[in-house]
Enzyme design. Structure first.
Site, PDB file in Angstrom:
ATOM      1  N   ARG A 313       0.887  -0.927  -0.183  1.00 15.65           N
ATOM      2  CA  ARG A 313       0.192   0.300  -0.076  1.00 15.65           C
ATOM      3  C   ARG A 313       1.351   1.334  -0.610  1.00 15.65           C
ATOM      4  O   ARG A 313       0.236   2.346  -0.394  1.00 15.65           O
ATOM      5  CB  ARG A 313      -1.081   0.074   1.602  1.00 15.65           C
ATOM      6  N   PHE A 434      -9.402   0.143  -3.846  1.00 10.83           N
ATOM      7  CA  PHE A 434      -9.357  -1.223  -4.319  1.00 10.83           C
ATOM      8  C   PHE A 434      -7.403  -1.458  -2.876  1.00 10.83           C
ATOM      9  O   PHE A 434      -7.255  -0.073  -1.832  1.00 10.83           O
ATOM     10  CB  PHE A 434      -8.105  -1.063  -5.174  1.00 10.83           C
ATOM     11  N   GLU A 435      -7.262  -2.229  -2.655  1.00 14.29           N
ATOM     12  CA  GLU A 435      -5.733  -2.320  -1.856  1.00 14.29           C
ATOM     13  C   GLU A 435      -7.079  -2.530  -0.115  1.00 14.29           C
ATOM     14  O   GLU A 435      -5.868  -1.553   0.522  1.00 14.29           O
ATOM     15  CB  GLU A 435      -4.904  -1.115  -2.276  1.00 14.29           C
ATOM     16  N   GLY A 436      -7.950  -2.196  -0.501  1.00 13.72           N
ATOM     17  CA  GLY A 436      -8.103  -2.059   1.532  1.00 13.72           C
ATOM     18  C   GLY A 436      -8.983  -1.043   1.025  1.00 13.72           C
ATOM     19  O   GLY A 436      -8.152  -0.448   0.774  1.00 13.72           O
TER      20      GLY A 436
END
Lengths: 630, 432
Positions: A313, A434-436
């Protein structure tokens, strides 16, 4: 060690309790290390900056001075950056990629030739072997095209990360060279129709074949970036594992080649932004995966998935910063040439404000991203997941605001397809998702910190709950002292200070905030205990304060270094730092005042009530203003 | 017009009535010239009837005459027109209005604002408007004012909101500050406020079709937007070869996904119960429903799912802390929780025998396979058929009709009126 002796003393002599609060700060500087080692055995890192903020402490050795790279490394990165920049400005036609929803093969080949498919793969496996910092730097440029950035990120930030981080030597030898060269593309298959963050609802299953040589994978995964053409996939599936004689389902990670057969990809999704990237459903029908393709050990997939997600991230900070820097160039030209009432747009205060905002956001993101990357590059396997999550949340949200403001500068022109702004707005919208999602990351940030602080403070809070008067009195005394304006000194300035004197005021604000944050966290733990998990509105504020604190730290650290070594325009950095810290200081104070109040006073109760009424009816329930009853 | 003495007597009476609300109530209970309010003692009933005949022989006849043809809005209007045209002085208009008010439900115009306005129009205009302060101070033309108030009250009882026309008429008849205008103002103050006070409104007209009615009732009880109504059987009448009439009852059921989920987790060793009928009141109609339920899980079976730290990829779902929420932030009410056990589904049918309900369970089984393995016990009380009449006679008094009460069935012919009476009484009660 003196700490232990002190604890023993305090146990033997009741009078020691009286000493405890006044010495607490003194002691706890060392105490966390002990505590942490006990509670987080999996994390090899001893020190953590963000977590210590929850205790009201600034672990300044972690973040000061601002991380640097060596001269050779700097030269090296410059060599990499120049051709990439050239490639992106000359060869990449983002408008066309967006329109046709496909990255042309020549562009992909160009990216492969530049080595961008294996930036972080070690050189021995044919990659560039660059550090996190360098990866962040390259991402600044790659982010100029959202579709390419996402394609590359899905390939190397998550797709091949599993092999890189947890794979054994044979797996690395077999897969990494081809992946690093871009001959094969990787994908990361975790999400399922019924499962986002919930591991328990993963339905894809891997069963051992009768001969014990293969796992057969069945199930389907959705929203797989590069799912349409990836040759190697990291697939997470449920497997039966025996734990203490009891059979249990656990998640395992597998390296699955498309060549194994039985894999079908669905139609690419038609998306709002990042249209050139390929996102589709991938179905697995009795895909035979040799047992040697299990990543790590069987049943150990959960940790692998978590680590991959956590590690990918941080780069979003530099990506967003790169994008905003580009936008500033594009819009400032327009603002300085367009005339209204014989004045340039750039002379209007409201337009100026937008540019100030963009510059400040870019500066903060950049500072946070490279600080985190620098921390991650330190020897050992540092756990910077909290910091990385904060970078992601901050930069995705600030990025969205900036892109939309940039479009606003151009007004109607920005809204047309003649300019790239609308595309940036669309592309940018994916960042908070996205990515959490940012909501989930806020929960992660706040809860991880709360857990840490809770462990350290358990004894103290228990004693307070049991009604220790001396402790309570000393707490009151401390609060009184700070409310009467006793200055907080956490050592950022002054004799052993690490912040440049011209930033002293901002540093003081940070210290004051951190101190207040520490006591706020303590009172939250006292008030909510373990039920804080259910208090999402509170956790959101905690996360927001923490993000602001980390951002303040990053800019202070970066600007201090810039002044000290005399970087060009460092006075501008000081200006940005002071502006940002001032703003963040007020925001934090507001948030923390809200945190100290109870639900009916800080509007939380109302918010929940409103939402409940709306959700119960699944509609906006107010009568129309034109309605009448008589 | 009445003799002055009599008028004086009335006015005294009414002055008391208006300035002392308690008396008003008392009076309402004693006399019932507006509408039949308390018909409990037959003696008084006869008495009143006589009184009526004395007062409004003419008007009564008028309605009786017309009623012989047909009882519609048109004929009702015709009566009013005939009365207005008969005498320019509108002699006996108060009696006429009282009689008309009483007859309104019979003609089916009791909810018609236009008719009320027309009735109000019967009053001569400007005659009763006080002209000086003395008249204004005392109750000017109390009998007429009382009659106007009574008209408004009947509107109120039927939930009819007056409109501007009503106001104009009232002002023309009784003046700006007369009692009827005050009454009008009070109605206009409260009615809009109460119009939407019921969060679960029932439409004025309930669906006629029993299946639609069941659908409506079930969604109303379930109060779950996800709940799905299934018609397991449509009502159907058929002649068998032997000439027997075969009537199949309708079976309409409702079940929500969460109920299905609960049912799927049901312990196979424990029975499920089909219980009913339970009454549901929709205005004046009573319908009955059946539930499929189970007993609450005994404490030893209630196992909490253990916390799995490997549940969420992104954040801890639970914290390892051993202190709980502090009292200051505990905003739960201290309510004694009584576990009633889950309700898995509900249904409505016109024939609540075991065979019919079995059909419902069989239908449910298609989506809830677990029902095939679980014993179902039927705990049915006497069907709704006998209950219906009883329920009607004790309308509104008890939510659960008692089978014994069908003795009172004799009254059921007067249902409409009884209910009307009921409503009137209730609204008086409110006003106190």
């Amino acid at each position: 060690m003196s700490v232990n002796r002190f604890l023993v003393l305090s146990r033997t002599f009741p009078i020691g309790k009286q000493l405890l609060p006044s010495h607490l700060r003194h002691v706890s500087k060392k105490a966390p290390n002990l505590q942490q080692r006990k509670s987080f055995q999996t994390h090899s890192r001893n020190l953590a900056y963000a977590k210590d903020l929850f205790l009201g402490q600034v672990n300044k050795s972690e973040v000061f001075p601002y991380p640097e790279i060596g001269n050779e490394e700097l030269e090296e990165i410059k060599q990499f950056v120049a051709p990439v920049e050239k490639f992106f400005s000359e060869e990449v036609d983002s408008a066309k990629i967006d329109q046709e929803a496909k990255i042309p093969p020549e562009t992909l080949n160009g990216l492969k030739e530049l080595g961008l498919f294996g930036i972080m793969v070690p050189e021995e496996y044919g990659g560039l072997g660059l550090s996190n910092t360098m990866y962040a730097r390259l991402n600044e440029i790659i982010a100029l095209d959202g579709s390419i950035a996402v394609t590359l990120a899905a390939h190397q930030a998550i797709g091949l990360k599993g092999i890189l981080m947890a794979g054994n030597e044979a797996q690395k030898q077999k897969y990494l060279p081809k992946l690093a060269s871009g001959e094969q593309v990787a994908a990361f298959c975790l999400t399922e129709p019924g499962s986002g963050s919930d591991a328990a609802s993963i339905q894809t299953r891997a069963t051992l074949s009768e001969d014990g040589k293969h796992y057969l994978i069945n199930g389907s995964k959705i929203w797989i970036s590069n799912g349409g053409f990836a040759d190697v996939m990291t697939v997470f599936a449920r497997t039966e594992v025996e734990v203490d004689g009891v059979k249990k389902d656990k998640i395992s990670a597998f390296i699955v080649e498309r060549a194994f057969g039985g894999i079908t990809s669905g139609k690419p999704e038609d998306k709002l932004g990042i249209r050139g990237s390929n996102t589709c459903e991938v179905a697995f029908d009795n895909v035979p995966v040799p047992v040697e393709n299990v990543i790590g050990e069987i049943g150990g997939g959960f940790k692998i998935a978590m680590n991959i997600l956590n590690s990918g991230r941080f780069s979003m900070g530099s990506s967003s910063a790169g994008m905003i820097k580009k936008l500033i160039e594009l819009t400032s030209e327009y603002a300085s040439t367009r005339k209204q009432f014989n004045k340039n747009l750039s002379e209007f205060g409201m337009i100026q404000e937008k540019f100030a905002l963009m510059a400040q956001s870019a500066f903060v993101m950049e500072s946070m991203a490279y600080m985190t990357a620098g921390m991650m590059d330190r020897p050992g396997v540092p756990d910077c997941s909290l910091e990385a999550a904060m970078v992601k949340v901050f930069s995705s949200e600030a990025g969205w605001v900036c892109v939309s403001e940039a479009l606003q500068v151009l007004g109607g022109l920005g809204y047309t397809k003649n300019y790239p702004f609308e595309r940036y707005v669309r592309d940018c919208r994916i960042l908070p998702i996205f990515e959490g999602t940012n909501e989930i990351l806020r929960m992660y940030v706040a809860l991880t910190g709360m857990q840490y602080a809770g462990k350290v403070l358990t004894g103290k809070i228990k004693e307070m709950k049991s009604g220790n008067i001396t402790l309570a009195m000393s707490m009151v005394g401390k609060k009184l002292k700070s409310s009467l304006g006793a200055s907080v000194d956490l050592g950022l300035t002054g004799k052993d200070g690490v912040v440049h004197p011209s930033l002293e005021e901002s540093a003081k604000k940070l210290e004051q905030n951190v101190n207040l944050f520490g006591s706020t966290v303590e009172s939250l733990l006292y008030r909510y205990g373990k039920t804080i998990v259910d208090e999402q509105l509170i956790l959101k504020r905690v996360a927001d304060v923490l993000i602001n604190l980390y951002a303040m730290t990053a800019v202070l650290s970066r600007a201090s270094r810039s002044i000290s070594i005399g970087l060009r325009n460092h006075d501008h950095e000081v200006l940005l730092t002071n502006t940002f810290c001032n703003e963040a200081f007020f925001k934090n104070n507001y948030l923390m005042v809200q945190l100290q109040k109870h639900a009916p006073e800080n509007n939380d109760a109302n918010i929940k009530k409103i939402a409940k009424a709306v959700l119960d009816n699944r509609a906006y329930i107010c009568s129309h203003p034109l309605e009448r009853t008589y | 017009m009445k003799a002055p003495l009599e008028r004086l007597g009335w006015s005294n009476n009414d002055a008391k009535v208006y300035y002392n609300p308690r008396h008003q109530v008392l009076r309402h209970l004693q006399s019932s010239r507006a509408c039949a309010k308390s018909r409990t003692t037959p003696a008084r009933f006869v008495d009143e009837e006589e009184k009526k005949r004395e007062n409004s022989l003419v008007t009564h006849d008028l309605f009786e005459q017309v009623a012989r043809e047909s009882k519609t809005k048109a004929t009702f209007n015709k009566v009013i027109e005939v009365f207005i045209k008969r005498d320019i002085r509108r002699r006996g208009h108060v009696e006429f209005i009282y009689a008309a008010l009483k007859k309104m439900p019979e003609f089916g115009v009791e909810r018609d604002l236009v008719v009320y306005n027309k009735l109000l129009d019967v009053f001569p205009k400007e005659v009763f408007v006080p002209r000086n302060f003395i008249q204004r101070m005392f109750n000017h033309y109390p009998r007429q004012q009382e009659c106007g108030v009574q008209l408004l009250e009947q509107m109120e009882n039927y939930g009819i909101m007056p409109n501007v026309e009503t106001k104009v008429l009232l002002v023309q008849i009784f003046g700006e500050k007369g009692h009827p205008v005050r009454k009008y103002q009070r109605i206009m103050y409260w009615f809009p406020k109460f119009k939407h006070i019921n969060p679960f409104p029932i439409p004025q007209q309930l669906p006629e079709d029993p299946v639609d009615l069941a659908r409506f009732s079930l969604t109303r009880i379930a109060n779950d937007l996800d709940a799905k109504v299934t018609v397991y059987q449509l009502p159907y009448t058929d002649m068998t070869e032997s000439g027997e009439e075969l009537t199949l009852p309708h079976i309409v059921g409702i079940q929500s996904p969460s109920q299905m989920e609960l049912l799927a987790k049901h312990n196979l060793n424990r029975p499920v119960f089909v219980e009913g009928p339970f009454p549901l009141w929709l205005r004046k109609t009573c319908v009955h429903y059946y539930v499929l339920r189970a007993d609450p899980k005994p404490p030893e079976e209630q196992v909490e799912e253990p916390y799995d730290p490997e549940r969420c990829f992104d954040y801890p779902l639970q914290l390892e802390l051993d202190f709980d929420r502090d009292l200051g932030d505990n905003e739960d009410f201290d309510v004694e929780d009584l576990d009633e056990g889950p309700v898995y589904a509900m249904c409505m049918t016109s024939q609540g025998d075991q065979a019919t309900l079995n059909q419902w369970i069989a239908g449910l089984q298609q989506n809830n396979p677990v029902l095939g393995q679980v014993p179902a016990l039927f705990r049915l009380e006497p069907g709704p058929r006998e209950l219906q009449g009883a329920a009607e006679s004790v309308s509104g008094h008890s939510s659960r009709p008692h089978p014994d009460s069908h003795v009172e069935n004799a009254q059921s012919g007067e249902d409409a009126e009884v209910i009307l009476e009921e409503e009137a009484r209730r609204s008086h009660g409110m006003k106190q």
